[in-house]
Motif scaffolding. Structure first.
Motif, PDB file in Angstrom:
ATOM      1  N   ILE A  95      22.018 -21.615  49.264  1.00 43.90           N
ATOM      2  CA  ILE A  95      23.283 -22.358  49.178  1.00 43.90           C
ATOM      3  C   ILE A  95      24.314 -21.553  48.386  1.00 43.90           C
ATOM      4  O   ILE A  95      25.486 -21.457  48.763  1.00 43.90           O
ATOM      5  CB  ILE A  95      23.052 -23.741  48.542  1.00 43.90           C
ATOM      6  N   THR A  96      23.854 -20.940  47.288  1.00 39.61           N
ATOM      7  CA  THR A  96      24.758 -20.116  46.480  1.00 39.61           C
ATOM      8  C   THR A  96      25.215 -18.885  47.260  1.00 39.61           C
ATOM      9  O   THR A  96      26.389 -18.491  47.191  1.00 39.61           O
ATOM     10  CB  THR A  96      24.048 -19.691  45.181  1.00 39.61           C
ATOM     11  N   THR A  97      24.309 -18.300  48.026  1.00 41.44           N
ATOM     12  CA  THR A  97      24.653 -17.108  48.806  1.00 41.44           C
ATOM     13  C   THR A  97      25.719 -17.416  49.853  1.00 41.44           C
ATOM     14  O   THR A  97      26.673 -16.653  50.033  1.00 41.44           O
ATOM     15  CB  THR A  97      23.401 -16.541  49.495  1.00 41.44           C
ATOM     16  N   HIS A  98      25.581 -18.535  50.514  1.00 39.22           N
ATOM     17  CA  HIS A  98      26.538 -18.911  51.562  1.00 39.22           C
ATOM     18  C   HIS A  98      27.787 -19.591  50.988  1.00 39.22           C
ATOM     19  O   HIS A  98      28.754 -19.798  51.731  1.00 39.22           O
ATOM     20  CB  HIS A  98      25.870 -19.842  52.571  1.00 39.22           C
ATOM     21  N   GLY A  99      27.764 -19.927  49.708  1.00 36.22           N
ATOM     22  CA  GLY A  99      28.918 -20.563  49.080  1.00 36.22           C
ATOM     23  C   GLY A  99      29.258 -21.926  49.664  1.00 36.22           C
ATOM     24  O   GLY A  99      30.436 -22.267  49.828  1.00 36.22           O
ATOM     25  N   LEU A 100      28.249 -22.711  49.954  1.00 40.62           N
ATOM     26  CA  LEU A 100      28.463 -24.030  50.561  1.00 40.62           C
ATOM     27  C   LEU A 100      28.743 -25.068  49.483  1.00 40.62           C
ATOM     28  O   LEU A 100      28.042 -25.128  48.460  1.00 40.62           O
ATOM     29  CB  LEU A 100      27.232 -24.437  51.372  1.00 40.62           C
ATOM     30  N   ARG A 129      24.751 -24.418  59.597  1.00 38.30           N
ATOM     31  CA  ARG A 129      23.930 -23.797  60.639  1.00 38.30           C
ATOM     32  C   ARG A 129      23.305 -22.475  60.182  1.00 38.30           C
ATOM     33  O   ARG A 129      22.122 -22.208  60.454  1.00 38.30           O
ATOM     34  CB  ARG A 129      24.785 -23.592  61.886  1.00 38.30           C
ATOM     35  N   GLU A 130      24.083 -21.661  59.491  1.00 38.48           N
ATOM     36  CA  GLU A 130      23.534 -20.384  59.005  1.00 38.48           C
ATOM     37  C   GLU A 130      22.466 -20.619  57.942  1.00 38.48           C
ATOM     38  O   GLU A 130      21.477 -19.870  57.856  1.00 38.48           O
ATOM     39  CB  GLU A 130      24.668 -19.520  58.448  1.00 38.48           C
ATOM     40  N   LEU A 131      22.658 -21.658  57.136  1.00 37.30           N
ATOM     41  CA  LEU A 131      21.663 -21.978  56.114  1.00 37.30           C
ATOM     42  C   LEU A 131      20.343 -22.387  56.764  1.00 37.30           C
ATOM     43  O   LEU A 131      19.261 -21.987  56.300  1.00 37.30           O
ATOM     44  CB  LEU A 131      22.190 -23.104  55.218  1.00 37.30           C
ATOM     45  N   VAL A 132      20.409 -23.173  57.828  1.00 38.05           N
ATOM     46  CA  VAL A 132      19.196 -23.596  58.531  1.00 38.05           C
ATOM     47  C   VAL A 132      18.458 -22.384  59.107  1.00 38.05           C
ATOM     48  O   VAL A 132      17.220 -22.291  59.040  1.00 38.05           O
ATOM     49  CB  VAL A 132      19.545 -24.605  59.638  1.00 38.05           C
ATOM     50  N   LYS A 133      19.206 -21.439  59.652  1.00 34.66           N
ATOM     51  CA  LYS A 133      18.575 -20.237  60.211  1.00 34.66           C
ATOM     52  C   LYS A 133      17.838 -19.452  59.129  1.00 34.66           C
ATOM     53  O   LYS A 133      16.702 -18.976  59.347  1.00 34.66           O
ATOM     54  CB  LYS A 133      19.628 -19.358  60.873  1.00 34.66           C
ATOM     55  N   ASP A 134      18.471 -19.313  57.965  1.00 34.74           N
ATOM     56  CA  ASP A 134      17.827 -18.571  56.882  1.00 34.74           C
ATOM     57  C   ASP A 134      16.570 -19.274  56.392  1.00 34.74           C
ATOM     58  O   ASP A 134      15.538 -18.635  56.128  1.00 34.74           O
ATOM     59  CB  ASP A 134      18.809 -18.380  55.720  1.00 34.74           C
ATOM     60  N   LEU A 135      16.625 -20.588  56.250  1.00 36.80           N
ATOM     61  CA  LEU A 135      15.464 -21.344  55.779  1.00 36.80           C
ATOM     62  C   LEU A 135      14.335 -21.320  56.804  1.00 36.80           C
ATOM     63  O   LEU A 135      13.151 -21.210  56.439  1.00 36.80           O
ATOM     64  CB  LEU A 135      15.868 -22.791  55.479  1.00 36.80           C
ATOM     65  N   ALA A 136      14.680 -21.401  58.101  1.00 37.54           N
ATOM     66  CA  ALA A 136      13.655 -21.356  59.140  1.00 37.54           C
ATOM     67  C   ALA A 136      12.972 -19.990  59.174  1.00 37.54           C
ATOM     68  O   ALA A 136      11.757 -19.884  59.432  1.00 37.54           O
ATOM     69  CB  ALA A 136      14.277 -21.666  60.494  1.00 37.54           C
ATOM     70  N   VAL A 138      12.412 -18.137  56.596  1.00 35.51           N
ATOM     71  CA  VAL A 138      11.554 -18.025  55.421  1.00 35.51           C
ATOM     72  C   VAL A 138      10.285 -18.859  55.577  1.00 35.51           C
ATOM     73  O   VAL A 138       9.164 -18.383  55.326  1.00 35.51           O
ATOM     74  CB  VAL A 138      12.321 -18.446  54.153  1.00 35.51           C
ATOM     75  N   PHE A 139      10.431 -20.125  56.010  1.00 31.66           N
ATOM     76  CA  PHE A 139       9.299 -21.059  56.015  1.00 31.66           C
ATOM     77  C   PHE A 139       8.580 -21.137  57.364  1.00 31.66           C
ATOM     78  O   PHE A 139       7.492 -21.719  57.438  1.00 31.66           O
ATOM     79  CB  PHE A 139       9.784 -22.457  55.607  1.00 31.66           C
ATOM     80  N   ARG A 140       9.165 -20.608  58.424  1.00 29.25           N
ATOM     81  CA  ARG A 140       8.531 -20.584  59.739  1.00 29.25           C
ATOM     82  C   ARG A 140       8.113 -21.982  60.199  1.00 29.25           C
ATOM     83  O   ARG A 140       6.996 -22.196  60.704  1.00 29.25           O
ATOM     84  CB  ARG A 140       7.315 -19.669  59.722  1.00 29.25           C
ATOM     85  N   THR A 141       8.959 -22.952  60.009  1.00 30.79           N
ATOM     86  CA  THR A 141       8.685 -24.314  60.438  1.00 30.79           C
ATOM     87  C   THR A 141      10.009 -25.023  60.717  1.00 30.79           C
ATOM     88  O   THR A 141      11.086 -24.441  60.503  1.00 30.79           O
ATOM     89  CB  THR A 141       7.891 -25.086  59.365  1.00 30.79           C
ATOM     90  N   ARG A 142       9.933 -26.247  61.194  1.00 34.00           N
ATOM     91  CA  ARG A 142      11.157 -26.998  61.471  1.00 34.00           C
ATOM     92  C   ARG A 142      11.878 -27.323  60.170  1.00 34.00           C
ATOM     93  O   ARG A 142      11.254 -27.746  59.186  1.00 34.00           O
ATOM     94  CB  ARG A 142      10.833 -28.293  62.217  1.00 34.00           C
ATOM     95  N   ILE A 143      13.208 -27.142  60.190  1.00 33.77           N
ATOM     96  CA  ILE A 143      14.035 -27.410  59.018  1.00 33.77           C
ATOM     97  C   ILE A 143      15.025 -28.523  59.361  1.00 33.77           C
ATOM     98  O   ILE A 143      15.670 -28.494  60.410  1.00 33.77           O
ATOM     99  CB  ILE A 143      14.803 -26.150  58.567  1.00 33.77           C
ATOM    100  N   GLU A 144      15.124 -29.501  58.484  1.00 38.21           N
ATOM    101  CA  GLU A 144      16.078 -30.596  58.668  1.00 38.21           C
ATOM    102  C   GLU A 144      16.866 -30.778  57.376  1.00 38.21           C
ATOM    103  O   GLU A 144      16.276 -30.941  56.304  1.00 38.21           O
ATOM    104  CB  GLU A 144      15.360 -31.886  59.045  1.00 38.21           C
ATOM    105  N   LEU A 145      18.203 -30.727  57.489  1.00 42.88           N
ATOM    106  CA  LEU A 145      19.080 -31.003  56.356  1.00 42.88           C
ATOM    107  C   LEU A 145      19.699 -32.378  56.560  1.00 42.88           C
ATOM    108  O   LEU A 145      20.319 -32.642  57.600  1.00 42.88           O
ATOM    109  CB  LEU A 145      20.180 -29.946  56.225  1.00 42.88           C
ATOM    110  N   ARG A 146      19.537 -33.252  55.584  1.00 49.45           N
ATOM    111  CA  ARG A 146      19.984 -34.629  55.709  1.00 49.45           C
ATOM    112  C   ARG A 146      20.949 -34.970  54.565  1.00 49.45           C
ATOM    113  O   ARG A 146      20.599 -34.870  53.385  1.00 49.45           O
ATOM    114  CB  ARG A 146      18.795 -35.574  55.687  1.00 49.45           C
ATOM    115  N   GLN A 147      22.169 -35.351  54.922  1.00 49.05           N
ATOM    116  CA  GLN A 147      23.173 -35.719  53.926  1.00 49.05           C
ATOM    117  C   GLN A 147      22.990 -37.179  53.538  1.00 49.05           C
ATOM    118  O   GLN A 147      22.863 -38.056  54.396  1.00 49.05           O
ATOM    119  CB  GLN A 147      24.585 -35.489  54.477  1.00 49.05           C
ATOM    120  N   ILE A 148      22.985 -37.464  52.234  1.00 50.04           N
ATOM    121  CA  ILE A 148      22.766 -38.813  51.731  1.00 50.04           C
ATOM    122  C   ILE A 148      23.940 -39.222  50.859  1.00 50.04           C
ATOM    123  O   ILE A 148      24.789 -38.405  50.492  1.00 50.04           O
ATOM    124  CB  ILE A 148      21.447 -38.906  50.925  1.00 50.04           C
ATOM    125  N   GLY A 149      23.993 -40.501  50.507  1.00 51.12           N
ATOM    126  CA  GLY A 149      25.049 -41.029  49.650  1.00 51.12           C
ATOM    127  C   GLY A 149      24.679 -40.962  48.181  1.00 51.12           C
ATOM    128  O   GLY A 149      23.553 -40.603  47.804  1.00 51.12           O
TER     129      GLY A 149
END
Length: 313
Positions: A95-100, A129-136, A138-149
Motif C-alpha cells: 500500500i505504501t509502495t503504490h501510495g494508495l 488493481r495493481e495492488l491485487v496483482k502484487d499480492l496474488a 506473493v501469496f499465489r492464491t485468490r486475493i479479495e480486497l473488501r472496503q468496510i465502514g
C-alpha cells in the motif's frame, strides 16, 4: 415438523449461523468444521442443539456440520493466523509502495487456504488493481480486497468506550441497530457530538438500549411547551425529569421556573383556553364581565364631542 440445529459463530461477536449437527453430540464451546458459501470454515458452537420449526428455517435445507474440530484442524487454524499476520505486513508495504489512500484494518485467511481477504477503509473509491496483482504474485492464491465502514472497523479493532468498558460491538453485539439523534433528545442528553459519539465517530449504539423505556415513560408526562395548571398558578412546561418524576413549569405571572411532581400538574386544559390553578376554580367563572363594544358604538364614541368644546387653561 421440527429439526435439530446448533448455532455456530465464526468470529468474536459475529453473527450466529445455524447448522444441522447430524449424529454429532455438540455443546457450546466445541470447535466444528462446517461448509459454507465461502467454503470450509472453522467455527465455534455458541448455542447447543435445539429443535426449531421448519417454518423458521430460511434459505432451504440446513447444511450439516462436517466434523468436530480435531488436533489437526486446530494446528491448521494456528498456522492460518500466523499467515494472516505476515500477510498484513506485506500488504502494508505494498500500500505504501503504490501510495494508495487506504487504511488496512484486518486480514482473514480462509480455513482451506484458497483465499485471503483484506479489509480496509477509505474515504472514496480506490483503484487497487495493481495492488491485487502484487499480492496474488506473493501469496499465489485468490486475493479479495473488501472496503468496510467505520463501525465495522471499530468492531474488528476493538477498544474501550467512554464508559470504561470494552466496545459492545467488539464483545457481544452481533448486529448494528439504527441510531438517530432523536434518541439522544428523548433521553435529555447533551447534543454535543463528542459526548454522544463512539470511537467510530458515529452515534453510540447504547443510545438504542433504553430508548423504548424512555418513550414509554414519556407518555405519563406533558409535552414541552404545553399550558398546564400548578398549585402556584398557570404556566408552560419547559422540561421534565423522568427519574425524579417531576415537571419544570414557567409560571405565567412571575415567569419563574419551578419544579413540581407530575401528579400535581393539571394537564386537562384546552390549549389557548383559560388556565385554572390545580385544585382551584376560576374566580371569574360565570361572570360575563364588561360587554364588548360594538362597531357602531365604537364609531359613535370616537365622534362624540368632549366637554363644551372650550380649551381649559
Amino acid at each position: 415438523m421440527s429439526c435439530l440445529v446448533v448455532g455456530v459463530r465464526f468470529k468474536s461477536a459475529g453473527k450466529v449461523y445455524y447448522f444441522d449437527p447430524g449424529d454429532l453430540f455438540l455443546a457450546a464451546g466445541d470447535g466444528v468444521i462446517v461448509e459454507t458459501a465461502r467454503g470450509v470454515e472453522f467455527g465455534t458452537v455458541v448455542a447447543g442443539p435445539r429443535n426449531v420449526a421448519d417454518e423458521e428455517v430460511v434459505g432451504g435445507a440446513l447444511k450439516k456440520v462436517l466434523r468436530r474440530a480435531g488436533n489437526e484442524d486446530l494446528a491448521l487454524l494456528r498456522a492460518n493466523q500466523e499467515k494472516e499476520a505476515r500477510a498484513y505486513e506485506i500488504c502494508m508495504e505494498k500500500i505504501t509502495t503504490h501510495g494508495l489512500p487506504m487504511k488496512l484494518v484486518d486480514v482473514e485467511q480462509a480455513f482451506d487456504g484458497n483465499k485471503i481477504i483484506f479489509y480496509f477503509t477509505a474515504d472514496g473509491r480506490i483503484d487497487f488493481r495493481e495492488l491485487v496483482k502484487d499480492l496474488a504474485a506473493v501469496f499465489r492464491t485468490r486475493i479479495e480486497l473488501r472496503q468496510i465502514g467505520v463501525r465495522d472497523e471499530a468492531k474488528m479493532m476493538g477498544g474501550l468506550g467512554c464508559c470504561g468498558r470494552e466496545l459492545c460491538c467488539a464483545t457481544w453485539l452481533s448486529d448494528f441497530s439504527s441510531v438517530s439523534i432523536r434518541m439522544a433528545k428523548e433521553q435529555n442528553l447533551s447534543l454535543n457530538p463528542t459526548k454522544i459519539s463512539g470511537i467510530c465517530g458515529r452515534l453510540m449504539c447504547c443510545l438504542k438500549y433504553e430508548n423504548d423505556a424512555y418513550e414509554q415513560a414519556r407518555e405519563c408526562f406533558p409535552e414541552s411547551g404545553r399550558r398546564v395548571g400548578t398549585p402556584d398558578g398557570p404556566g408552560r412546561v419547559t422540561g421534565i425529569n423522568i427519574f425524579k418524576q417531576t415537571v419544570n413549569v414557567e409560571l405565567q405571572e412571575s415567569k419563574l421556573i419551578k419544579e413540581y411532581p407530575v401528579a400535581n400538574v393539571n394537564t386537562d386544559l384546552p390549549e389557548g383556553g383559560p388556565i385554572e390553578r390545580a385544585g382551584h376554580k376560576n374566580e371569574n367563572a360565570g361572570n360575563q364581565g364588561p360587554r364588548p363594544v360594538g362597531r357602531d358604538q365604537k364609531h359613535e364614541k370616537q365622534n362624540r364631542p368632549i366637554g363644551n368644546g372650550k380649551r381649559e387653561a
